[in-house]
Design a protein around this motif. Structure first.
Motif, PDB file in Angstrom:
ATOM      1  N   SER A 282       6.848 -51.872 -13.823  1.00 18.89           N
ATOM      2  CA  SER A 282       8.107 -51.046 -13.523  1.00 18.89           C
ATOM      3  C   SER A 282       8.001 -50.082 -12.296  1.00 18.89           C
ATOM      4  CB  SER A 282       8.784 -50.503 -14.626  1.00 18.89           C
ATOM      5  OG  SER A 282       8.837 -50.998 -15.915  1.00 18.89           O
ATOM      6  N   ALA A 283       9.131 -49.893 -11.749  1.00 19.50           N
ATOM      7  CA  ALA A 283       9.221 -48.868 -10.761  1.00 19.50           C
ATOM      8  C   ALA A 283       8.980 -47.535 -11.258  1.00 19.50           C
ATOM      9  CB  ALA A 283      10.546 -48.853  -9.852  1.00 19.50           C
ATOM     10  N   ARG A 284       8.576 -46.705 -10.390  1.00 20.50           N
ATOM     11  CA  ARG A 284       8.370 -45.226 -11.150  1.00 20.50           C
ATOM     12  C   ARG A 284       9.533 -44.533 -11.528  1.00 20.50           C
ATOM     13  NH1 ARG A 284       3.383 -43.002 -10.232  1.00 20.50           N
ATOM     14  NH2 ARG A 284       1.842 -44.201  -8.475  1.00 20.50           N
ATOM     15  N   ASP A 285      10.725 -44.770 -11.188  1.00 22.78           N
ATOM     16  CA  ASP A 285      12.023 -44.493 -11.658  1.00 22.78           C
ATOM     17  C   ASP A 285      12.771 -45.049 -12.526  1.00 22.78           C
ATOM     18  OD1 ASP A 285      12.714 -46.304  -9.933  1.00 22.78           O
ATOM     19  OD2 ASP A 285      14.108 -45.123  -8.538  1.00 22.78           O
ATOM     20  N   SER A 286      11.948 -46.165 -13.210  1.00 23.79           N
ATOM     21  CA  SER A 286      12.583 -47.011 -14.071  1.00 23.79           C
ATOM     22  C   SER A 286      12.727 -46.024 -15.537  1.00 23.79           C
ATOM     23  CB  SER A 286      11.992 -48.334 -14.287  1.00 23.79           C
ATOM     24  OG  SER A 286      12.440 -49.152 -15.164  1.00 23.79           O
ATOM     25  N   ARG A 287      14.029 -46.332 -16.280  1.00 23.92           N
ATOM     26  CA  ARG A 287      13.968 -45.935 -17.816  1.00 23.92           C
ATOM     27  C   ARG A 287      13.028 -46.499 -18.526  1.00 23.92           C
ATOM     28  NH1 ARG A 287      13.700 -43.554 -21.345  1.00 23.92           N
ATOM     29  NH2 ARG A 287      15.496 -42.900 -23.013  1.00 23.92           N
ATOM     30  N   PHE A 288      12.740 -47.535 -18.465  1.00 21.13           N
ATOM     31  CA  PHE A 288      11.791 -48.070 -19.228  1.00 21.13           C
ATOM     32  C   PHE A 288      10.506 -48.443 -18.537  1.00 21.13           C
ATOM     33  CE2 PHE A 288      15.496 -49.309 -21.688  1.00 21.13           C
ATOM     34  CZ  PHE A 288      14.939 -49.113 -22.989  1.00 21.13           C
ATOM     35  N   GLN A 289       9.393 -48.052 -18.899  1.00 20.06           N
ATOM     36  CA  GLN A 289       8.037 -48.219 -18.404  1.00 20.06           C
ATOM     37  C   GLN A 289       7.113 -49.173 -18.843  1.00 20.06           C
ATOM     38  OE1 GLN A 289       7.005 -46.589 -15.433  1.00 20.06           O
ATOM     39  NE2 GLN A 289       8.946 -45.625 -15.002  1.00 20.06           N
ATOM     40  N   ALA A 290       7.268 -50.609 -18.018  1.00 11.36           N
ATOM     41  CA  ALA A 290       6.320 -51.598 -18.834  1.00 11.36           C
ATOM     42  C   ALA A 290       5.015 -51.842 -17.919  1.00 11.36           C
ATOM     43  CB  ALA A 290       7.254 -52.752 -18.571  1.00 11.36           C
ATOM     44  N   ARG A 291       3.777 -52.002 -18.753  1.00  7.77           N
ATOM     45  CA  ARG A 291       2.622 -52.147 -18.176  1.00  7.77           C
ATOM     46  C   ARG A 291       1.898 -53.080 -19.004  1.00  7.77           C
ATOM     47  NH1 ARG A 291       2.287 -46.120 -19.194  1.00  7.77           N
ATOM     48  NH2 ARG A 291       3.230 -45.033 -17.405  1.00  7.77           N
ATOM     49  N   LEU A 292       1.047 -53.889 -18.338  1.00  8.72           N
ATOM     50  CA  LEU A 292       0.184 -54.744 -19.056  1.00  8.72           C
ATOM     51  C   LEU A 292      -1.108 -53.883 -19.153  1.00  8.72           C
ATOM     52  CD1 LEU A 292       0.757 -58.059 -17.089  1.00  8.72           C
ATOM     53  CD2 LEU A 292       1.683 -57.361 -19.461  1.00  8.72           C
ATOM     54  N   PHE A 293      -2.047 -54.116 -20.209  1.00  6.69           N
ATOM     55  CA  PHE A 293      -3.268 -53.312 -20.376  1.00  6.69           C
ATOM     56  C   PHE A 293      -4.324 -54.394 -20.985  1.00  6.69           C
ATOM     57  CE2 PHE A 293      -1.126 -52.637 -24.401  1.00  6.69           C
ATOM     58  CZ  PHE A 293      -2.173 -52.611 -25.373  1.00  6.69           C
ATOM     59  N   LEU A 294      -5.461 -53.974 -20.670  1.00 10.10           N
ATOM     60  CA  LEU A 294      -6.795 -54.574 -21.092  1.00 10.10           C
ATOM     61  C   LEU A 294      -7.812 -53.618 -21.387  1.00 10.10           C
ATOM     62  CD1 LEU A 294      -8.251 -57.418 -21.623  1.00 10.10           C
ATOM     63  CD2 LEU A 294      -8.983 -57.334 -19.078  1.00 10.10           C
ATOM     64  N   GLU A 295      -8.174 -53.692 -22.491  1.00  8.06           N
ATOM     65  CA  GLU A 295      -9.502 -52.716 -22.766  1.00  8.06           C
ATOM     66  C   GLU A 295     -10.694 -53.288 -23.809  1.00  8.06           C
ATOM     67  OE1 GLU A 295      -6.506 -48.639 -23.181  1.00  8.06           O
ATOM     68  OE2 GLU A 295      -7.631 -49.369 -24.909  1.00  8.06           O
ATOM     69  N   ALA A 296     -11.854 -52.763 -23.586  1.00  8.26           N
ATOM     70  CA  ALA A 296     -13.001 -53.193 -24.210  1.00  8.26           C
ATOM     71  C   ALA A 296     -13.783 -52.093 -24.801  1.00  8.26           C
ATOM     72  CB  ALA A 296     -13.894 -54.134 -23.298  1.00  8.26           C
ATOM     73  N   ARG A 297     -14.138 -52.328 -25.988  1.00  9.97           N
ATOM     74  CA  ARG A 297     -15.187 -51.210 -26.346  1.00  9.97           C
ATOM     75  C   ARG A 297     -16.376 -51.882 -27.007  1.00  9.97           C
ATOM     76  NH1 ARG A 297     -13.250 -47.075 -31.440  1.00  9.97           N
ATOM     77  NH2 ARG A 297     -15.376 -46.531 -32.228  1.00  9.97           N
ATOM     78  N   SER A 298     -17.534 -51.163 -26.975  1.00 12.98           N
ATOM     79  CA  SER A 298     -18.745 -51.431 -27.271  1.00 12.98           C
ATOM     80  C   SER A 298     -19.459 -50.347 -28.127  1.00 12.98           C
ATOM     81  CB  SER A 298     -19.623 -52.118 -26.217  1.00 12.98           C
ATOM     82  OG  SER A 298     -21.024 -52.389 -26.822  1.00 12.98           O
ATOM     83  N   ASP A 299     -19.638 -50.824 -29.344  1.00 13.17           N
ATOM     84  CA  ASP A 299     -20.249 -49.686 -30.083  1.00 13.17           C
ATOM     85  C   ASP A 299     -21.392 -49.741 -31.027  1.00 13.17           C
ATOM     86  OD1 ASP A 299     -19.151 -46.658 -31.445  1.00 13.17           O
ATOM     87  OD2 ASP A 299     -19.884 -47.948 -33.121  1.00 13.17           O
ATOM     88  N   LYS A 300     -22.541 -49.052 -30.931  1.00 15.80           N
ATOM     89  CA  LYS A 300     -23.833 -49.203 -31.419  1.00 15.80           C
ATOM     90  C   LYS A 300     -24.198 -47.967 -32.127  1.00 15.80           C
ATOM     91  CE  LYS A 300     -28.044 -51.345 -31.935  1.00 15.80           C
ATOM     92  NZ  LYS A 300     -28.186 -52.540 -32.459  1.00 15.80           N
ATOM     93  N   LEU A 301     -24.460 -48.202 -33.673  1.00 15.88           N
ATOM     94  CA  LEU A 301     -24.937 -46.931 -34.288  1.00 15.88           C
ATOM     95  C   LEU A 301     -26.385 -47.349 -34.900  1.00 15.88           C
ATOM     96  CD1 LEU A 301     -24.738 -44.473 -35.852  1.00 15.88           C
ATOM     97  CD2 LEU A 301     -23.339 -45.933 -37.766  1.00 15.88           C
ATOM     98  N   ASP A 302     -27.538 -46.713 -34.455  1.00 18.32           N
ATOM     99  CA  ASP A 302     -28.789 -46.972 -34.843  1.00 18.32           C
ATOM    100  C   ASP A 302     -29.334 -48.347 -34.642  1.00 18.32           C
ATOM    101  OD1 ASP A 302     -29.209 -44.295 -35.290  1.00 18.32           O
ATOM    102  OD2 ASP A 302     -28.495 -44.323 -37.447  1.00 18.32           O
ATOM    103  N   GLY A 303     -29.707 -49.005 -35.848  1.00 16.03           N
ATOM    104  CA  GLY A 303     -30.329 -50.481 -35.680  1.00 16.03           C
ATOM    105  C   GLY A 303     -29.288 -51.592 -36.269  1.00 16.03           C
ATOM    106  N   ALA A 304     -27.900 -50.847 -36.455  1.00 15.11           N
ATOM    107  CA  ALA A 304     -26.869 -51.979 -36.920  1.00 15.11           C
ATOM    108  C   ALA A 304     -26.373 -52.821 -35.940  1.00 15.11           C
ATOM    109  CB  ALA A 304     -25.809 -51.125 -37.377  1.00 15.11           C
ATOM    110  N   GLU A 305     -25.816 -53.593 -35.990  1.00 18.68           N
ATOM    111  CA  GLU A 305     -25.276 -55.014 -35.152  1.00 18.68           C
ATOM    112  C   GLU A 305     -24.358 -54.217 -34.209  1.00 18.68           C
ATOM    113  OE1 GLU A 305     -22.931 -59.271 -35.079  1.00 18.68           O
ATOM    114  OE2 GLU A 305     -23.252 -58.254 -37.114  1.00 18.68           O
ATOM    115  N   ARG A 306     -24.378 -54.338 -33.012  1.00 15.00           N
ATOM    116  CA  ARG A 306     -23.427 -53.895 -31.978  1.00 15.00           C
ATOM    117  C   ARG A 306     -22.101 -54.607 -32.418  1.00 15.00           C
ATOM    118  NH1 ARG A 306     -23.765 -51.393 -27.316  1.00 15.00           N
ATOM    119  NH2 ARG A 306     -25.918 -51.409 -27.252  1.00 15.00           N
ATOM    120  N   LYS A 307     -20.982 -53.469 -32.309  1.00 10.20           N
ATOM    121  CA  LYS A 307     -19.566 -54.019 -32.700  1.00 10.20           C
ATOM    122  C   LYS A 307     -19.118 -53.951 -30.993  1.00 10.20           C
ATOM    123  CE  LYS A 307     -19.237 -51.683 -36.933  1.00 10.20           C
ATOM    124  NZ  LYS A 307     -18.375 -50.418 -37.892  1.00 10.20           N
ATOM    125  N   ARG A 308     -17.988 -55.086 -31.197  1.00  8.80           N
ATOM    126  CA  ARG A 308     -17.547 -55.307 -29.752  1.00  8.80           C
ATOM    127  C   ARG A 308     -16.157 -55.550 -29.993  1.00  8.80           C
ATOM    128  NH1 ARG A 308     -22.297 -57.832 -28.724  1.00  8.80           N
ATOM    129  NH2 ARG A 308     -23.383 -56.861 -26.583  1.00  8.80           N
TER     130      ARG A 308
END
Length: 318
Positions: A282-308
């Protein structure tokens, strides 16, 4: 029935706004995406809500230099998942603002704050781990918050919440928090302290020190340091670095969090990496702000299997 009641309340709020000079408005956001992750060694896929909510926000000049404030925040689930599934389940309060500052009564008004600058992630909007002190949120019964008038970039606040401890004792345990935030030019910092007593006379505490820097337009960097102590006296230290670069429609963001003695277990270590991007449709002055997003997370606790985790979705704000 529940949806009809909410709709009627919102319509009534707008009808009142039409007759008054002061405003009351509906804001919010809808966020949902395709979520891929591994759980117990099994790959799974689902559509998941990433933080949708509806807000009714208003204020009214009541004379003598005083302004009445209202906010009703409701977290909604576009994926029909459960949880705290009721009206006004989020940051909801009434308040009064004047030359003396601002006073608020309600829930979700924690002076400690939920982090400082976390790079504007959508689903992975997380902070360094703390001692789990509610002070205005969670299952406690609400809180009082005072925000002092802004003084040359310095904002001070405190909150107090009569809570209840997790041992189901008949004695309530109270929580408190204080914070100071200084912002001027391209630099900002926050120092927060929170605590909660326990039924046996001991207490848990949490301290946050955070910095924010904007070296150039569109680029923001931050560092958060968190030190917590639980009722048993065990300690945990966590840190987080965040970066966001969004000069125009395309935004890039990253975060890296670590925790020593994670979960208050001596020698335990947790490491979390975050990556994300979004693009404004959307344009900056639009009443509705529409966005596409992509996110990734990688989590590691001690010797446990890494979570993705990986999520790709759409955000619509209004």
């Amino acid at each position: 029935m529940k949806s009809s009641c909410i709709a009627l309340m919102i319509m009534g709020a707008f009808s009142s706004a039409a007759m008054a000079e002061d405003f009351i408005k509906l804001t919010g956001k809808a966020e949902i995406g395709f979520h891929a992750f591994r759980e117990n060694g099994v790959s799974k896929r689902e559509f998941q809500d990433a933080g949708s909510e509806l807000n009714v926000v208003g204020q009214a000049d009541i004379g003598n230099g005083l302004t009445a404030l209202l906010q009703v925040n409701t977290d909604v689930k576009l994926d029909n998942s459960k949880g705290s599934d009721h009206f006004a389940n989020g940051d909801t309060f009434v308040g009064l603002r004047g030359d003396f500052g601002t006073v608020k009564l309600g829930r979700g008004i924690n002076a400690y704050g939920d982090g400082y600058f976390k790079a504007n992630f959508y689903k992975y909007d997380i902070s360094p781990a703390s001692a789990g002190i509610p002070s205005g949120g969670g299952d406690n019964r609400g809180a009082f918050k005072y925000e002092a008038p802004l003084l040359d970039g310095l904002a001070l606040s405190l909150s107090y919440a009569p809570g209840k401890d997790k041992t189901e004792s008949s004695r309530a345990t109270d929580a408190w928090a204080v914070s100071g935030t200084y912002e001027k030019g391209r630099f900002g910092m926050r120092l927060s302290q929170a605590g909660q007593s326990s039924v046996d006379g001991r207490s848990k505490q949490d301290t946050l020190l955070a910095f924010k820097l904007q070296p150039q337009p569109g680029l923001t960097l931050s560092l958060e340091l968190d030190r917590a102590r639980n009722e048993s006296g065990q300690r945990q230290f966590a840190s987080a670095t965040y970066a966001e670069y969004k000069p125009a429609r395309l935004g890039l963001r990253a975060g890296y969090l670590t925790a020593s003695d994670a979960g208050f277990v001596v020698g335990s270590r947790q490491r979390t990496a975050l990556l994300g991007m979004d693009y404004d449709l959307s344009a900056r002055d639009s009443r509705f702000q529409a966005r596409l997003f992509l996110e990734a997370r990688s989590d590691k606790l001690d010797g446990a299997e890494r979570k993705r985790d990986l999520i790709a979705g759409v955000h619509i704000g209004f």
